[in-house]
Design a protein around this motif. Structure first.
Motif, PDB file in Angstrom:
ATOM      1  N   ARG A 129      -2.048  -9.467 -15.987  1.00 28.53           N
ATOM      2  CA  ARG A 129      -2.093  -8.856 -14.830  1.00 28.53           C
ATOM      3  C   ARG A 129      -1.372  -9.751 -13.541  1.00 28.53           C
ATOM      4  O   ARG A 129      -1.839 -10.958 -13.860  1.00 28.53           O
ATOM      5  CB  ARG A 129      -4.148  -8.804 -14.705  1.00 28.53           C
ATOM      6  N   PHE A 130      -1.070  -8.968 -12.808  1.00 25.13           N
ATOM      7  CA  PHE A 130      -0.513  -9.842 -11.643  1.00 25.13           C
ATOM      8  C   PHE A 130      -1.622  -8.841 -10.303  1.00 25.13           C
ATOM      9  O   PHE A 130      -1.143  -7.651  -9.975  1.00 25.13           O
ATOM     10  CB  PHE A 130       1.111  -9.634 -11.683  1.00 25.13           C
ATOM     11  N   GLU A 131      -1.990  -9.967  -9.931  1.00 23.60           N
ATOM     12  CA  GLU A 131      -2.645  -9.612  -8.336  1.00 23.60           C
ATOM     13  C   GLU A 131      -2.115 -10.526  -7.473  1.00 23.60           C
ATOM     14  O   GLU A 131      -2.415 -11.573  -6.990  1.00 23.60           O
ATOM     15  CB  GLU A 131      -4.467  -9.224  -8.949  1.00 23.60           C
ATOM     16  N   ALA A 132      -1.995  -9.801  -5.918  1.00 22.75           N
ATOM     17  CA  ALA A 132      -1.907 -10.295  -5.013  1.00 22.75           C
ATOM     18  C   ALA A 132      -3.218 -11.310  -4.524  1.00 22.75           C
ATOM     19  O   ALA A 132      -4.293 -10.847  -4.552  1.00 22.75           O
ATOM     20  CB  ALA A 132      -1.528  -9.483  -3.711  1.00 22.75           C
ATOM     21  N   HIS A 133      -2.854 -12.524  -3.791  1.00 24.48           N
ATOM     22  CA  HIS A 133      -4.342 -13.008  -3.173  1.00 24.48           C
ATOM     23  C   HIS A 133      -5.312 -13.013  -2.488  1.00 24.48           C
ATOM     24  O   HIS A 133      -6.161 -13.071  -2.371  1.00 24.48           O
ATOM     25  CB  HIS A 133      -3.668 -15.090  -3.658  1.00 24.48           C
ATOM     26  N   GLN A 134      -3.489 -11.935  -1.035  1.00 26.02           N
ATOM     27  CA  GLN A 134      -4.296 -11.661  -0.150  1.00 26.02           C
ATOM     28  C   GLN A 134      -4.233  -9.997   0.586  1.00 26.02           C
ATOM     29  O   GLN A 134      -3.522  -9.646  -0.328  1.00 26.02           O
ATOM     30  CB  GLN A 134      -3.907 -12.505   0.777  1.00 26.02           C
ATOM     31  N   PRO A 135      -4.869  -9.625   1.306  1.00 23.92           N
ATOM     32  CA  PRO A 135      -4.529  -8.356   1.475  1.00 23.92           C
ATOM     33  C   PRO A 135      -3.494  -8.509   2.300  1.00 23.92           C
ATOM     34  O   PRO A 135      -3.139  -9.310   2.950  1.00 23.92           O
ATOM     35  CB  PRO A 135      -6.102  -7.912   2.787  1.00 23.92           C
ATOM     36  N   ASN A 136      -2.827  -7.310   1.991  1.00 23.80           N
ATOM     37  CA  ASN A 136      -1.081  -7.374   2.696  1.00 23.80           C
ATOM     38  C   ASN A 136      -0.703  -7.626   2.823  1.00 23.80           C
ATOM     39  O   ASN A 136       0.987  -8.106   2.995  1.00 23.80           O
ATOM     40  CB  ASN A 136      -1.746  -7.680   4.505  1.00 23.80           C
ATOM     41  N   GLU A 137      -0.665  -9.159   1.311  1.00 22.12           N
ATOM     42  CA  GLU A 137       0.786  -9.570   0.712  1.00 22.12           C
ATOM     43  C   GLU A 137       1.591  -8.678   0.016  1.00 22.12           C
ATOM     44  O   GLU A 137       2.678  -9.535  -0.003  1.00 22.12           O
ATOM     45  CB  GLU A 137      -0.199 -10.266  -0.173  1.00 22.12           C
ATOM     46  N   THR A 138       0.945  -7.412  -0.888  1.00 21.61           N
ATOM     47  CA  THR A 138       2.371  -7.124  -1.083  1.00 21.61           C
ATOM     48  C   THR A 138       0.963  -5.041  -1.115  1.00 21.61           C
ATOM     49  O   THR A 138       0.328  -5.346  -1.666  1.00 21.61           O
ATOM     50  CB  THR A 138       2.227  -7.008  -2.683  1.00 21.61           C
ATOM     51  N   TRP A 139       2.225  -4.393  -0.724  1.00 21.41           N
ATOM     52  CA  TRP A 139       2.337  -2.697  -0.431  1.00 21.41           C
ATOM     53  C   TRP A 139       3.128  -2.291  -1.630  1.00 21.41           C
ATOM     54  O   TRP A 139       4.247  -2.286  -1.616  1.00 21.41           O
ATOM     55  CB  TRP A 139       2.432  -1.852   0.396  1.00 21.41           C
ATOM     56  N   GLN A 140       2.568  -1.737  -2.712  1.00 24.87           N
ATOM     57  CA  GLN A 140       2.460  -1.143  -4.088  1.00 24.87           C
ATOM     58  C   GLN A 140       3.028   0.584  -3.211  1.00 24.87           C
ATOM     59  O   GLN A 140       1.656   1.299  -2.224  1.00 24.87           O
ATOM     60  CB  GLN A 140       2.096  -0.940  -5.530  1.00 24.87           C
ATOM     61  N   SER A 141       3.538   1.389  -3.549  1.00 28.32           N
ATOM     62  CA  SER A 141       4.440   2.692  -2.986  1.00 28.32           C
ATOM     63  C   SER A 141       4.813   3.449  -4.329  1.00 28.32           C
ATOM     64  O   SER A 141       5.890   2.510  -5.299  1.00 28.32           O
ATOM     65  CB  SER A 141       5.333   2.818  -1.711  1.00 28.32           C
ATOM     66  N   ASP A 142       4.845   4.799  -4.463  1.00 28.21           N
ATOM     67  CA  ASP A 142       5.418   5.966  -5.019  1.00 28.21           C
ATOM     68  C   ASP A 142       4.902   6.867  -5.316  1.00 28.21           C
ATOM     69  O   ASP A 142       3.367   7.093  -3.849  1.00 28.21           O
ATOM     70  CB  ASP A 142       4.772   5.192  -6.930  1.00 28.21           C
ATOM     71  N   PHE A 143       5.304   7.775  -5.549  1.00 26.97           N
ATOM     72  CA  PHE A 143       4.903   9.136  -5.203  1.00 26.97           C
ATOM     73  C   PHE A 143       4.560  10.479  -6.665  1.00 26.97           C
ATOM     74  O   PHE A 143       4.959   9.876  -8.245  1.00 26.97           O
ATOM     75  CB  PHE A 143       5.351  10.188  -4.582  1.00 26.97           C
ATOM     76  N   THR A 144       3.556  11.312  -6.860  1.00 25.47           N
ATOM     77  CA  THR A 144       3.692  12.122  -7.683  1.00 25.47           C
ATOM     78  C   THR A 144       3.510  13.442  -7.293  1.00 25.47           C
ATOM     79  O   THR A 144       3.520  13.577  -6.035  1.00 25.47           O
ATOM     80  CB  THR A 144       2.574  11.440  -8.451  1.00 25.47           C
ATOM     81  N   HIS A 145       3.627  14.256  -8.333  1.00 20.88           N
ATOM     82  CA  HIS A 145       4.267  15.369  -8.345  1.00 20.88           C
ATOM     83  C   HIS A 145       2.338  16.172  -8.619  1.00 20.88           C
ATOM     84  O   HIS A 145       1.657  15.886  -9.209  1.00 20.88           O
ATOM     85  CB  HIS A 145       4.829  16.259  -8.797  1.00 20.88           C
ATOM     86  N   TRP A 146       2.046  16.855  -7.516  1.00 22.62           N
ATOM     87  CA  TRP A 146       1.454  18.676  -7.713  1.00 22.62           C
ATOM     88  C   TRP A 146       1.188  19.818  -7.096  1.00 22.62           C
ATOM     89  O   TRP A 146       2.060  19.826  -5.714  1.00 22.62           O
ATOM     90  CB  TRP A 146      -0.310  17.800  -6.609  1.00 22.62           C
ATOM     91  N   PRO A 147       0.833  20.534  -8.201  1.00 19.50           N
ATOM     92  CA  PRO A 147       1.223  22.007  -7.496  1.00 19.50           C
ATOM     93  C   PRO A 147       0.339  22.804  -7.166  1.00 19.50           C
ATOM     94  O   PRO A 147      -0.654  22.338  -7.241  1.00 19.50           O
ATOM     95  CB  PRO A 147       0.893  23.548  -8.801  1.00 19.50           C
ATOM     96  N   LEU A 148       0.742  23.263  -6.096  1.00 14.65           N
ATOM     97  CA  LEU A 148      -0.260  24.388  -4.734  1.00 14.65           C
ATOM     98  C   LEU A 148      -0.981  25.396  -5.382  1.00 14.65           C
ATOM     99  O   LEU A 148      -0.399  26.015  -6.976  1.00 14.65           O
ATOM    100  CB  LEU A 148       1.243  24.807  -3.823  1.00 14.65           C
ATOM    101  N   ALA A 149      -1.527  26.448  -5.355  1.00 13.75           N
ATOM    102  CA  ALA A 149      -2.051  27.633  -5.980  1.00 13.75           C
ATOM    103  C   ALA A 149      -1.363  28.589  -6.610  1.00 13.75           C
ATOM    104  O   ALA A 149      -1.107  28.537  -7.966  1.00 13.75           O
ATOM    105  CB  ALA A 149      -3.134  28.525  -5.064  1.00 13.75           C
TER     106      ALA A 149
END
Length: 392
Positions: A129-149
């Motif tokens: 496991r890798f974890e940043a030591h401070q807040p705002n040290e690293t931001w992860q970003s990604d997107f995922t799909h989700w259908p509407l009604a």
């Protein structure tokens, strides 16, 4: 037949004395007398072995707490939230109820048949496991799909703080573009400050490094470079590098499954706003020692990119190039005209502005192509394409 019954019958039916029975069966005379007493008052069945369970247990979980544990399990599962023993204990403490150990809660859930055994998983000791030591040290970003009604596909873009799991942004688009990534990033940076680094996969909305060198940096890469933020990308076909946000998508979709299906993009974003509050402030995280992401995010000083210009000085604007190939921008109360070129007439563009520095991107291209960069000359009304810096 039990040994106790044999002893009693030997005395009653075979005429053995108490001393002889005790000697033959290896027990004390006192115990033989006790068995005969039980048989005399309750019959032969009364001499059978009795449970050694104590009549009372001072550590037994209170009935009220047990009932609340079972109710919380149902409530959290219905809401699409984590309903494990750690989370249930956290909610009990918030309600000022005595929280048993997580192993006790697990036993209560097992006894009520509310836990379904899962297949064996990879042992945790095998994971790195890798974890940043401070807040705002690293931001992860990604997107995922989700259908509407109605089945319409949407894409939900997320930014997650690596150290605290704080959900900085969670917004649905149709679809996610480079411009959506840039504007969402800058909005989050204006509220929380700039991160020292970002970590994403190699999608074209984040990087063009695997595009064979075509087109140069995209708008997101350019923005990070301008702000002095380190950009990190996972290895191709290795999603474990972004494991935190990949796991987060499971939590998000589990919660959305428990909600009425949104009919419009606006409805979905309203749901995501509610989820973001619950996730940050009302849901303890096991990896955070049962703290909420909001608590972890504010517990320690935040990291910053070295020498970077902070996000709240940046502003953004969506505009359209006029038929003469020009844009307008007001700076220090004075309106300036910016030359873009007639070839771009009618295009929708994104302007990212920091003081007098302006970056102009094409919103229609997949990579958010940079059309022009310039520094506003405050002494000139018209910023021609040939002049990119003020006169000395």
């Amino acid at each position: 037949m039990s040994k106790q019954k044999v002893i009693v019958l030997a005395v009653r039916n075979q005429g053995l004395s108490v001393a002889d029975a005790a000697r033959r069966y290896g027990v004390s005379r006192r115990w033989v007398h006790e068995l005969l007493r039980r048989e005399a008052t309750g019959g032969i069945a009364a001499v059978e072995p009795r449970s050694k369970r104590p009549l009372s247990n001072p550590r037994r979980t209170d009935d009220v707490v047990t009932a609340r544990i079972l109710a919380l399990r149902q409530e959290l599962q219905t809401a699409g939230l984590d309903a494990g023993p750690v989370t249930i204990a956290w909610h009990l403490e918030r309600e000022n109820l005595p929280a048993p150990s997580t192993s006790t809660i697990r036993r209560i859930l097992h006894a009520a048949h509310l836990i379904t055994p899962e297949p064996k998983k990879r042992p945790r000791t095998s994971l790195h496991r890798f974890e940043a030591h401070q807040p705002n040290e690293t931001w992860q970003s990604d997107f995922t799909h989700w259908p509407l009604a109605d089945g319409t596909d949407t894409e939900i873009l997320n930014f997650l703080d690596d150290h605290s799991r704080y959900l900085l942004a969670c917004t649905a688009y149709r679809p996610v573009t480079v411009i959506a990534v840039v504007t969402t990033f800058l909005t989050a940076a204006a509220e929380y400050g700039l991160p020292a680094s970002t970590l994403t996969d190699n999608g074209m909305v984040y990087t063009t490094r695997l595009a064979g060198g075509k087109g140069g940096r995209n708008a997101f890469e350019h923005q990070l470079h301008t702000l002095g933020i380190t950009q990190k990308n996972g290895s191709p076909s290795h999603p474990q590098t972004q494991g935190k946000i990949e796991r987060f998508h499971q939590t998000l979709k589990k919660w959305l499954d428990g909600q009425p299906r949104a009919h419009t993009l606006e409805d979905l974003n309203e749901q995501l706003g509610k989820f973001r509050h619950i996730y940050n402030h009302e849901r303890p995280h096991r990896a955070l020692d049962r703290r909420t992401p909001a608590t972890a995010y504010t517990a320690t000083p935040k990291a910053e990119p070295v020498g970077a210009r902070q996000g709240d000085h940046w502003r953004q604007r969506i505009d359209r190039v006029d038929r003469f190939g020009k844009l307008t921008l007001r700076h220090a109360g004075r309106l300036h005209h910016i030359g873009i070129g007639r070839a771009h007439a009618g295009k929708h563009i994104l302007m990212l502005i920091h003081d007098t520095d302006v970056i102009i991107s094409d919103t229609a291209t997949a990579t958010g192509e940079i059309i022009r960069e310039l520094t506003i000359d405050p002494d000139r009304d018209y910023q021609s394409r040939q002049r990119k810096t003020p006169r000395s």
